[in-house]
Design a protein around this motif. Structure first.
Motif, PDB file in Angstrom:
ATOM      1  N   GLU A 102      -8.935   9.015  -4.870  1.00 44.27           N
ATOM      2  CA  GLU A 102      -8.745   8.441  -3.529  1.00 44.27           C
ATOM      3  C   GLU A 102      -8.294   6.986  -3.623  1.00 44.27           C
ATOM      4  O   GLU A 102      -7.437   6.545  -2.856  1.00 44.27           O
ATOM      5  CB  GLU A 102     -10.036   8.537  -2.698  1.00 44.27           C
ATOM      6  CG  GLU A 102     -10.427   9.948  -2.343  1.00 44.27           C
ATOM      7  CD  GLU A 102     -11.230  10.652  -3.445  1.00 44.27           C
ATOM      8  OE1 GLU A 102     -11.587  10.016  -4.460  1.00 44.27           O
ATOM      9  OE2 GLU A 102     -11.468  11.859  -3.295  1.00 44.27           O
ATOM     10  N   GLU A 103      -8.885   6.226  -4.554  1.00 37.83           N
ATOM     11  CA  GLU A 103      -8.488   4.828  -4.737  1.00 37.83           C
ATOM     12  C   GLU A 103      -7.047   4.738  -5.244  1.00 37.83           C
ATOM     13  O   GLU A 103      -6.273   3.896  -4.778  1.00 37.83           O
ATOM     14  CB  GLU A 103      -9.438   4.131  -5.718  1.00 37.83           C
ATOM     15  CG  GLU A 103     -10.827   3.906  -5.164  1.00 37.83           C
ATOM     16  CD  GLU A 103     -11.815   3.432  -6.215  1.00 37.83           C
ATOM     17  OE1 GLU A 103     -12.761   2.712  -5.838  1.00 37.83           O
ATOM     18  OE2 GLU A 103     -11.652   3.769  -7.412  1.00 37.83           O
ATOM     19  N   LYS A 104      -6.678   5.602  -6.176  1.00 39.26           N
ATOM     20  CA  LYS A 104      -5.297   5.613  -6.678  1.00 39.26           C
ATOM     21  C   LYS A 104      -4.319   5.910  -5.548  1.00 39.26           C
ATOM     22  O   LYS A 104      -3.307   5.224  -5.398  1.00 39.26           O
ATOM     23  CB  LYS A 104      -5.139   6.659  -7.789  1.00 39.26           C
ATOM     24  CG  LYS A 104      -5.804   6.285  -9.083  1.00 39.26           C
ATOM     25  CD  LYS A 104      -5.677   7.408 -10.103  1.00 39.26           C
ATOM     26  CE  LYS A 104      -6.466   7.090 -11.360  1.00 39.26           C
ATOM     27  NZ  LYS A 104      -6.432   8.180 -12.334  1.00 39.26           N
ATOM     28  N   ASN A 105      -4.625   6.937  -4.744  1.00 39.92           N
ATOM     29  CA  ASN A 105      -3.740   7.293  -3.637  1.00 39.92           C
ATOM     30  C   ASN A 105      -3.599   6.153  -2.639  1.00 39.92           C
ATOM     31  O   ASN A 105      -2.501   5.880  -2.152  1.00 39.92           O
ATOM     32  CB  ASN A 105      -4.244   8.553  -2.934  1.00 39.92           C
ATOM     33  CG  ASN A 105      -4.018   9.797  -3.742  1.00 39.92           C
ATOM     34  OD1 ASN A 105      -3.149   9.849  -4.613  1.00 39.92           O
ATOM     35  ND2 ASN A 105      -4.812  10.821  -3.477  1.00 39.92           N
ATOM     36  N   ALA A 106      -4.698   5.485  -2.316  1.00 34.42           N
ATOM     37  CA  ALA A 106      -4.655   4.370  -1.364  1.00 34.42           C
ATOM     38  C   ALA A 106      -3.835   3.213  -1.923  1.00 34.42           C
ATOM     39  O   ALA A 106      -3.024   2.610  -1.213  1.00 34.42           O
ATOM     40  CB  ALA A 106      -6.072   3.908  -1.030  1.00 34.42           C
ATOM     41  N   ASN A 131       1.382   0.336  -1.871  1.00 36.17           N
ATOM     42  CA  ASN A 131       2.546  -0.143  -2.623  1.00 36.17           C
ATOM     43  C   ASN A 131       3.845   0.522  -2.149  1.00 36.17           C
ATOM     44  O   ASN A 131       4.915   0.176  -2.618  1.00 36.17           O
ATOM     45  CB  ASN A 131       2.323   0.127  -4.124  1.00 36.17           C
ATOM     46  CG  ASN A 131       3.297  -0.590  -4.999  1.00 36.17           C
ATOM     47  OD1 ASN A 131       3.504  -1.783  -4.856  1.00 36.17           O
ATOM     48  ND2 ASN A 131       3.925   0.137  -5.901  1.00 36.17           N
ATOM     49  N   GLY A 132       3.750   1.479  -1.253  1.00 36.11           N
ATOM     50  CA  GLY A 132       4.937   2.128  -0.721  1.00 36.11           C
ATOM     51  C   GLY A 132       5.267   3.456  -1.360  1.00 36.11           C
ATOM     52  O   GLY A 132       6.172   4.150  -0.911  1.00 36.11           O
ATOM     53  N   ALA A 133       4.592   3.819  -2.419  1.00 32.15           N
ATOM     54  CA  ALA A 133       4.914   5.060  -3.138  1.00 32.15           C
ATOM     55  C   ALA A 133       4.132   6.221  -2.547  1.00 32.15           C
ATOM     56  O   ALA A 133       3.153   6.682  -3.104  1.00 32.15           O
ATOM     57  CB  ALA A 133       4.598   4.897  -4.612  1.00 32.15           C
ATOM     58  N   THR A 134       4.582   6.685  -1.414  1.00 35.00           N
ATOM     59  CA  THR A 134       3.918   7.777  -0.734  1.00 35.00           C
ATOM     60  C   THR A 134       4.639   9.086  -1.039  1.00 35.00           C
ATOM     61  O   THR A 134       5.847   9.119  -1.174  1.00 35.00           O
ATOM     62  CB  THR A 134       3.920   7.519   0.779  1.00 35.00           C
ATOM     63  OG1 THR A 134       3.316   6.244   1.003  1.00 35.00           O
ATOM     64  CG2 THR A 134       3.126   8.563   1.534  1.00 35.00           C
ATOM     65  N   VAL A 192       9.131   7.846  -6.150  1.00 32.36           N
ATOM     66  CA  VAL A 192       9.070   6.615  -6.937  1.00 32.36           C
ATOM     67  C   VAL A 192      10.091   5.581  -6.477  1.00 32.36           C
ATOM     68  O   VAL A 192       9.949   4.395  -6.756  1.00 32.36           O
ATOM     69  CB  VAL A 192       9.253   6.897  -8.449  1.00 32.36           C
ATOM     70  CG1 VAL A 192       8.142   7.787  -8.964  1.00 32.36           C
ATOM     71  CG2 VAL A 192      10.613   7.499  -8.750  1.00 32.36           C
ATOM     72  N   ARG A 193      11.109   6.013  -5.749  1.00 31.20           N
ATOM     73  CA  ARG A 193      12.117   5.056  -5.277  1.00 31.20           C
ATOM     74  C   ARG A 193      11.545   4.097  -4.249  1.00 31.20           C
ATOM     75  O   ARG A 193      12.108   3.032  -4.007  1.00 31.20           O
ATOM     76  CB  ARG A 193      13.310   5.811  -4.689  1.00 31.20           C
ATOM     77  CG  ARG A 193      14.054   6.651  -5.720  1.00 31.20           C
ATOM     78  CD  ARG A 193      15.061   7.546  -5.070  1.00 31.20           C
ATOM     79  NE  ARG A 193      14.354   8.500  -4.216  1.00 31.20           N
ATOM     80  CZ  ARG A 193      14.954   9.456  -3.535  1.00 31.20           C
ATOM     81  NH1 ARG A 193      16.248   9.585  -3.572  1.00 31.20           N
ATOM     82  NH2 ARG A 193      14.243  10.292  -2.801  1.00 31.20           N
ATOM     83  N   GLN A 194      10.428   4.436  -3.632  1.00 35.90           N
ATOM     84  CA  GLN A 194       9.823   3.588  -2.606  1.00 35.90           C
ATOM     85  C   GLN A 194       8.797   2.608  -3.180  1.00 35.90           C
ATOM     86  O   GLN A 194       8.285   1.759  -2.450  1.00 35.90           O
ATOM     87  CB  GLN A 194       9.146   4.452  -1.544  1.00 35.90           C
ATOM     88  CG  GLN A 194      10.108   5.356  -0.807  1.00 35.90           C
ATOM     89  CD  GLN A 194      11.178   4.578  -0.070  1.00 35.90           C
ATOM     90  OE1 GLN A 194      10.893   3.605   0.625  1.00 35.90           O
ATOM     91  NE2 GLN A 194      12.420   4.991  -0.232  1.00 35.90           N
ATOM     92  N   ALA A 195       8.492   2.718  -4.453  1.00 40.92           N
ATOM     93  CA  ALA A 195       7.469   1.860  -5.068  1.00 40.92           C
ATOM     94  C   ALA A 195       7.839   0.391  -4.907  1.00 40.92           C
ATOM     95  O   ALA A 195       8.963  -0.017  -5.163  1.00 40.92           O
ATOM     96  CB  ALA A 195       7.314   2.195  -6.544  1.00 40.92           C
ATOM     97  N   PRO A 222      -1.934  -9.612  -6.666  1.00 44.20           N
ATOM     98  CA  PRO A 222      -1.043  -9.456  -7.819  1.00 44.20           C
ATOM     99  C   PRO A 222      -1.573  -8.417  -8.822  1.00 44.20           C
ATOM    100  O   PRO A 222      -0.806  -7.612  -9.354  1.00 44.20           O
ATOM    101  CB  PRO A 222      -0.988 -10.862  -8.418  1.00 44.20           C
ATOM    102  CG  PRO A 222      -1.171 -11.759  -7.233  1.00 44.20           C
ATOM    103  CD  PRO A 222      -2.192 -11.039  -6.377  1.00 44.20           C
ATOM    104  N   ALA A 223      -2.882  -8.411  -9.042  1.00 45.55           N
ATOM    105  CA  ALA A 223      -3.463  -7.412  -9.946  1.00 45.55           C
ATOM    106  C   ALA A 223      -3.307  -6.011  -9.369  1.00 45.55           C
ATOM    107  O   ALA A 223      -3.064  -5.045 -10.110  1.00 45.55           O
ATOM    108  CB  ALA A 223      -4.940  -7.719 -10.199  1.00 45.55           C
ATOM    109  N   GLY A 224      -3.417  -5.883  -8.049  1.00 45.80           N
ATOM    110  CA  GLY A 224      -3.248  -4.595  -7.394  1.00 45.80           C
ATOM    111  C   GLY A 224      -1.823  -4.087  -7.501  1.00 45.80           C
ATOM    112  O   GLY A 224      -1.588  -2.891  -7.716  1.00 45.80           O
ATOM    113  N   LYS A 225      -0.843  -4.986  -7.364  1.00 43.45           N
ATOM    114  CA  LYS A 225       0.565  -4.595  -7.511  1.00 43.45           C
ATOM    115  C   LYS A 225       0.829  -4.116  -8.935  1.00 43.45           C
ATOM    116  O   LYS A 225       1.496  -3.092  -9.140  1.00 43.45           O
ATOM    117  CB  LYS A 225       1.478  -5.762  -7.158  1.00 43.45           C
ATOM    118  CG  LYS A 225       1.485  -6.073  -5.689  1.00 43.45           C
ATOM    119  CD  LYS A 225       2.331  -7.284  -5.381  1.00 43.45           C
ATOM    120  CE  LYS A 225       2.164  -7.651  -3.907  1.00 43.45           C
ATOM    121  NZ  LYS A 225       2.908  -8.823  -3.524  1.00 43.45           N
TER     122      LYS A 225
END
Length: 154
Positions: free
Chosen positions: A78-82, A87-90, A94-97, A139-142
């Motif tokens: 769940e944390e990874k998905n959020a 980050n835009g990668a829904t 991967v093009r939206q990352a 920044p660490a999250g990105k």
């Protein structure tokens, strides 16, 4: 193995072209090999066959992604998905990352609050509705989100 390859994963770029296109333009496709790049072009076309498409390696367009670190590997699904959504990668595209850096939800959302505790997101005081706020990636999250990105779209 070089030190460089241990720190990054490579998303391979391919230049695809066809004599059947009206212009001499080519497009960049991301795929693990030339065959899969060619298949992507054919699937997105109504009139091209496999033999109509020429694919060549386009190394200058390669994308380097960090290798997941211990923090990234310790996140729940769940944390990874959020984090990927922020980050835009829904939906595995991967093009939206990297196209965004926020997540809008309830200020007490347990998943986003756990990402705040881990230093990957931060709470804002902005929101449109009562009890709703924006969470922004740090920044660490990105970096973590890019490390979690698959090399290619699902």
């Amino acid at each position: 193995m070089s030190k460089h390859s241990e720190q990054f994963r490579r998303r391979k770029a391919w230049s695809a072209s066809s004599d059947k296109w009206e212009s001499d333009a080519s497009i960049v496709i991301y795929a693990p090999n030339a065959g899969k790049a060619r298949v992507q072009v054919v699937r997105e076309s109504d009139y091209l066959s496999f033999r109509d498409v020429t694919v060549r390696r386009a190394r200058t367009y390669d994308v380097l992604l960090p290798v997941p670190n211990a923090c990234a590997l310790s996140l729940t699904a769940e944390e990874k998905n959020a984090l990927l959504h922020a980050n835009g990668a829904t939906n595995g595209d991967v093009r939206q990352a990297g196209s965004r850096d926020y997540y809008y939800t309830d200020r007490n959302d347990p998943i986003l609050c756990s990402l705040v505790e881990k230093g990957l997101m931060e709470k804002s005081n902005r929101g449109w509705s009562e009890g709703m706020i924006y969470f922004f990636t740090t920044p660490a999250g990105k970096h973590c989100a890019h490390a979690l990105m698959p090399e290619y779209s699902l």
